[in-house]
Design an enzyme around this catalytic site. Structure first.
Site, PDB file in Angstrom:
ATOM      1  N   LYS A 197     -14.812  -2.643   4.735  1.00 27.96           N
ATOM      2  CA  LYS A 197     -14.485  -3.972   5.711  1.00 27.96           C
ATOM      3  C   LYS A 197     -12.772  -4.132   5.578  1.00 27.96           C
ATOM      4  CE  LYS A 197     -13.409  -8.471   5.590  1.00 27.96           C
ATOM      5  NZ  LYS A 197     -12.719  -8.600   6.845  1.00 27.96           N
ATOM      6  N   GLU A 253      -8.462 -15.791  -5.736  1.00 25.06           N
ATOM      7  CA  GLU A 253      -9.237 -16.994  -5.327  1.00 25.06           C
ATOM      8  C   GLU A 253     -10.637 -16.349  -4.685  1.00 25.06           C
ATOM      9  OE1 GLU A 253      -7.374 -18.839  -2.044  1.00 25.06           O
ATOM     10  OE2 GLU A 253      -9.037 -20.423  -1.564  1.00 25.06           O
ATOM     11  N   GLY A 255     -11.384 -13.187  -4.973  1.00 28.10           N
ATOM     12  CA  GLY A 255     -11.817 -12.313  -6.190  1.00 28.10           C
ATOM     13  C   GLY A 255     -12.923 -13.097  -6.851  1.00 28.10           C
ATOM     14  N   GLU A 272      -9.026  -5.900  -7.480  1.00 29.78           N
ATOM     15  CA  GLU A 272      -7.661  -5.678  -7.535  1.00 29.78           C
ATOM     16  C   GLU A 272      -6.792  -7.001  -6.918  1.00 29.78           C
ATOM     17  OE1 GLU A 272      -6.042  -3.530  -9.005  1.00 29.78           O
ATOM     18  OE2 GLU A 272      -7.535  -1.591  -9.337  1.00 29.78           O
ATOM     19  N   CYS A 306       1.092  -6.869  -3.993  1.00 28.12           N
ATOM     20  CA  CYS A 306       0.600  -7.474  -4.974  1.00 28.12           C
ATOM     21  C   CYS A 306       1.617  -7.392  -6.430  1.00 28.12           C
ATOM     22  CB  CYS A 306      -0.688  -6.763  -5.429  1.00 28.12           C
ATOM     23  SG  CYS A 306      -0.596  -4.991  -5.413  1.00 28.12           S
ATOM     24  N   GLU A 403       1.397 -17.252  -6.931  1.00 28.59           N
ATOM     25  CA  GLU A 403       1.758 -15.973  -6.057  1.00 28.59           C
ATOM     26  C   GLU A 403       2.214 -16.458  -4.647  1.00 28.59           C
ATOM     27  OE1 GLU A 403      -1.421 -13.327  -4.467  1.00 28.59           O
ATOM     28  OE2 GLU A 403      -0.075 -11.558  -5.332  1.00 28.59           O
TER      29      GLU A 403
HETATM   30  P1  NAP Z   1      -7.731 -12.349   0.781  1.00 30.09           P
HETATM   31  O1  NAP Z   1      -7.792 -13.588   1.758  1.00 30.09           O
HETATM   32  O2  NAP Z   1      -8.451 -12.340  -0.569  1.00 30.09           O
HETATM   33  O3  NAP Z   1      -8.577 -11.258   1.834  1.00 30.09           O
HETATM   34  C1  NAP Z   1      -8.811  -9.914   1.308  1.00 30.09           C
HETATM   35  C2  NAP Z   1     -10.110  -9.382   2.069  1.00 30.09           C
HETATM   36  O4  NAP Z   1     -11.207 -10.221   1.391  1.00 30.09           O
HETATM   37  C3  NAP Z   1      -9.855  -9.510   3.657  1.00 30.09           C
HETATM   38  O5  NAP Z   1     -10.795  -8.480   4.256  1.00 30.09           O
HETATM   39  C4  NAP Z   1     -10.842 -10.695   3.848  1.00 30.09           C
HETATM   40  O6  NAP Z   1     -11.130 -10.799   5.109  1.00 30.09           O
HETATM   41  C5  NAP Z   1     -11.887 -10.525   2.617  1.00 30.09           C
HETATM   42  N1  NAP Z   1     -12.469 -11.925   2.304  1.00 30.09           N
HETATM   43  C6  NAP Z   1     -11.947 -13.228   2.690  1.00 30.09           C
HETATM   44  N2  NAP Z   1     -12.897 -14.026   2.032  1.00 30.09           N
HETATM   45  C7  NAP Z   1     -13.920 -13.415   1.768  1.00 30.09           C
HETATM   46  C8  NAP Z   1     -15.056 -13.800   1.104  1.00 30.09           C
HETATM   47  N3  NAP Z   1     -15.505 -15.057   0.993  1.00 30.09           N
HETATM   48  N4  NAP Z   1     -16.097 -12.922   0.820  1.00 30.09           N
HETATM   49  C9  NAP Z   1     -15.797 -11.616   0.929  1.00 30.09           C
HETATM   50  N5  NAP Z   1     -14.497 -11.305   1.541  1.00 30.09           N
HETATM   51  C10 NAP Z   1     -13.592 -12.137   2.064  1.00 30.09           C
HETATM   52  O7  NAP Z   1      -6.403 -11.845   0.765  1.00 30.09           O
HETATM   53  P2  NAP Z   1      -5.300 -11.505   1.648  1.00 30.09           P
HETATM   54  O8  NAP Z   1      -4.555 -12.796   1.702  1.00 30.09           O
HETATM   55  O9  NAP Z   1      -5.585 -10.852   2.776  1.00 30.09           O
HETATM   56  O10 NAP Z   1      -4.327 -10.593   0.770  1.00 30.09           O
HETATM   57  C11 NAP Z   1      -3.368 -11.024  -0.035  1.00 30.09           C
HETATM   58  C12 NAP Z   1      -3.660 -11.000  -1.475  1.00 30.09           C
HETATM   59  O11 NAP Z   1      -4.308  -9.629  -1.701  1.00 30.09           O
HETATM   60  C13 NAP Z   1      -2.738 -11.368  -2.624  1.00 30.09           C
HETATM   61  O12 NAP Z   1      -3.302 -12.149  -3.297  1.00 30.09           O
HETATM   62  C14 NAP Z   1      -2.389  -9.983  -3.248  1.00 30.09           C
HETATM   63  O13 NAP Z   1      -1.878 -10.050  -4.378  1.00 30.09           O
HETATM   64  C15 NAP Z   1      -3.772  -9.418  -3.078  1.00 30.09           C
HETATM   65  N6  NAP Z   1      -3.695  -7.733  -3.405  1.00 30.09           N
HETATM   66  C16 NAP Z   1      -3.673  -7.238  -4.454  1.00 30.09           C
HETATM   67  C17 NAP Z   1      -3.509  -5.880  -4.432  1.00 30.09           C
HETATM   68  C18 NAP Z   1      -3.817  -5.149  -5.918  1.00 30.09           C
HETATM   69  O14 NAP Z   1      -3.880  -3.837  -5.739  1.00 30.09           O
HETATM   70  N7  NAP Z   1      -4.055  -5.786  -6.926  1.00 30.09           N
HETATM   71  C19 NAP Z   1      -3.112  -4.901  -3.323  1.00 30.09           C
HETATM   72  C20 NAP Z   1      -2.706  -5.899  -2.461  1.00 30.09           C
HETATM   73  C21 NAP Z   1      -2.684  -7.195  -2.175  1.00 30.09           C
HETATM   74  P3  NAP Z   1     -10.528 -11.194   6.263  1.00 30.09           P
HETATM   75  O15 NAP Z   1      -8.969 -11.397   6.092  1.00 30.09           O
HETATM   76  O16 NAP Z   1     -10.584 -10.276   7.354  1.00 30.09           O
HETATM   77  O17 NAP Z   1     -10.862 -12.763   6.798  1.00 30.09           O
END
Ligand code: NAP
Ligand code: MG
Length: 501
Positions: A197, A253, A255, A272, A306, A403
């Site tokens: 996804k 969150e 995660g 991650e 990230c 963050e």
């Molecule tokens: P996010 O809100 O956690 O979303 C990430 C993915 O999870 C998206 O595909 C999202 O879907 C999906 N998602 C949202 N709620 C969910 C749920 N309840 N159950 C299952 N999946 C769900 O993160 P973001 O705001 O898109 O991205 C930013 C974050 O990613 C930052 O915290 C960043 O640090 C982290 N990140 C970490 C790494 C690493 O390798 N450690 C790399 C890059 C980014 P939708 O968006 O389609 O709704």
């Protein structure tokens, strides 16, 4: 680079515009199918806020169908029974096809995600190619061990590395194709079947990758792509009893929600997550290199990284000079839409993300911190935030603790030479993803590296990733590692076989 991006935009534009005008379906088995609800979601250009394409919104039923297709492909299909060299060849072909379509993919990514074309074409796309090539190389080298037993009798004992099964993979929007390449290549190399996804904001490049994977000869059902909302599509994957492992990249969150959802069938989990990574600059550092490196360390991809170096600890002897240099860099950088040839930094991904980043800067101001560069948004369409440098922030302020995932850095002076106390300050965070050390004295650097509670420590660099180098987080930055052999092994089960002869 400007000429290149303009001419490329002119030549491949039509392939991209054809792709954008299609309504994108879900990849289930070998077919592109409508979501059962018949619903579609819009994909926006973050430089304008306008809809550029639409894609299907998968519900629980669609996820069920994708998991069933993956299960059938894993249990009964040819993928995990293929000779390793044959499987490696298919994975390598995917890399070749990405490379052949690099211009098109880069343009698609740039329009959907907002990153400058050059960053997509010479950064994200090649990184996806390299992930597939690196993992293709492991397929013929994965093996178990023979084990000498001390039990009475004659034994022949050995271990087998087997694919973990059906894996769910969920990624964010900040580097979509690179993330897709990283995740999918691991699972394919291990012999798994996938339900993938992408993020709602940036689903397009993964959908194009799905087409290329089929063209490369990936058997039906090995890669299924379900687009849709996180709370519906993503949550259904995370909770699904037919999924053996979930690999998630995103916020800490979400995660936590993934880990809870995975508890139902105790599927294996790798996470991650977020970061608040320190960059630590010693007084003997090469000043120019440190200014450029720490500025790029936070502002690359508009801070939507990230491992972004969002806490900049600088020895007081060089604090003013270094911060001035970073602030000058921030003021000089050219913001613009991804496909504008002069653009060096793109917009943030969404209105929501822009509001969030502005909110953090505002809270820093109210808490008494000082904004010495940027701090405001561009007066134009789209979600542009100027790179922002903050000083006088205390360690209890939210700008220092949370963050931001935007182009905002807090610079903090230190006047200590005691490595334990420097490390204590750098480690004063719930996260532990990355850190960088800037010094000419490698003895100091190598003494400090083990004291830092972070998954990756760079010395005189910040950010570069390599598919051979394991990547992941300490503390609330995640579970497990991706990349390198360690990453691949997380997609395998280890079976012990013991025969009494
Ligand atoms: P996010 O809100 O956690 O979303 C990430 C993915 O999870 C998206 O595909 C999202 O879907 C999906 N998602 C949202 N709620 C969910 C749920 N309840 N159950 C299952 N999946 C769900 O993160 P973001 O705001 O898109 O991205 C930013 C974050 O990613 C930052 O915290 C960043 O640090 C982290 N990140 C970490 C790494 C690493 O390798 N450690 C790399 C890059 C980014 P939708 O968006 O389609 O709704
Ligand atoms: Mg978009």
């Amino acid at each position: 680079m400007e000429d290149r991006s303009t001419s490329v935009a002119a030549t491949v534009g039509s392939a991209v515009s054809d792709f954008l005008t299609r309504r994108h379906k879900l990849l289930i088995g070998s077919d592109w199918v409508d979501a059962r609800s018949g619903e579609y979601l819009p994909s926006l250009d973050p430089a304008t806020g306008r809809t550029i394409s639409t894609f299907a919104a998968a519900s629980e039923d669609d996820v069920d169908a994708a998991v069933a297709a993956a299960r059938a492909a894993f249990d009964d299909g040819p993928w995990r029974r293929m000779k390793p060299a044959e499987r490696a060849a298919v994975i390598w072909r995917i890399a070749d096809l990405i490379e052949q379509h690099a211009d098109e993919l880069a343009e698609l990514e740039s329009r959907d995600n907002g990153a400058p074309y050059g960053v997509c074409r010479y950064g994200f796309v090649p990184m996806a190619v390299e992930s597939f090539r690196y993992m293709a190389g492991w397929v013929t080298k994965l093996c178990g061990d023979t084990v000498s037993l001390s039990l009475p009798g004659d034994w022949h004992a050995y271990t087998l590395r087997e694919p973990i099964g059906v894996v769910g993979q969920i990624v964010p929007w900040n580097a979509p194709l690179m993330m897709a390449g990283m995740k999918i290549s691991h699972a394919l190399a291990a012999g798994c079947a996938i339900v993938f996804k992408p993020a709602e904001e940036t689903s397009l490049s993964a959908l194009r990758l799905g087409e290329l994977a089929l063209e490369a000869g990936l058997p039906p059902g090995v890669l299924n792509i379900v687009t849709g909302a996180g709370e519906i599509t993503g949550a259904a994957i995370a909770a699904h009893p037919g999924v053996d492992k979930i690999a998630f990249t995103g916020s800490t969150e979400v995660g936590r929600l993934i880990a809870q959802a995975a508890a139902g069938n105790l599927k294996k989990v790798t996470l991650e997550l977020g970061g608040k990574s320190p960059a630590i600059v010693f007084p003997d550092a090469d000043l120019e290199q440190a200014i450029l490196g720490t500025a790029r360390g936070i502002f690359t991809n508009s801070g939507q990284v990230c491992v972004a170096g969002s806490r900049l600890y600088v020895h007081k002897k060089i604090f003013d000079k270094l911060v001035e240099g970073v602030a000058e860099w921030a003021e000089a950088i050219q913001l613009g839409a991804g496909m504008e040839p002069t653009s060096e930094l793109g917009p943030l991904i969404s209105a929501k993300q822009l509001a969030r980043v502005k909110g953090y800067v505002q809270s820093g101001r109210e808490d008494g911190a000082q904004v010495v560069a940027g701090g405001d948004v561009l007066d134009r369409d789209g979600y542009f935030m100027r790179p922002t440098v903050i000083t006088n922030a205390r360690s209890d302020m939210s700008v220092m603790r949370e963050e931001i995932f935007g182009p905002v850095v807090c610079a903090i002076p230190f006047d200590d030479n005691d490595l334990d106390s420097i490390a204590r300050e750098a480690n004063d965070t719930l996260y532990g993803l990355g850190a960088s050390i800037w010094t000419r004295n490698l003895s100091i650097a190598h003494k400090l590296a083990p004291r830092l509670r972070a998954g990756t420590v760079w010395i005189n660099a910040h950010n570069p990733l390599d598919p051979a180098l394991p990547f992941g987080g300490y503390k609330q930055s995640g579970w497990g590692r991706e990349q390198g052999l360690e990453g691949l092994l997380s997609y395998t089960e280890l079976k012990s076989v013991a025969a009494l002869l």
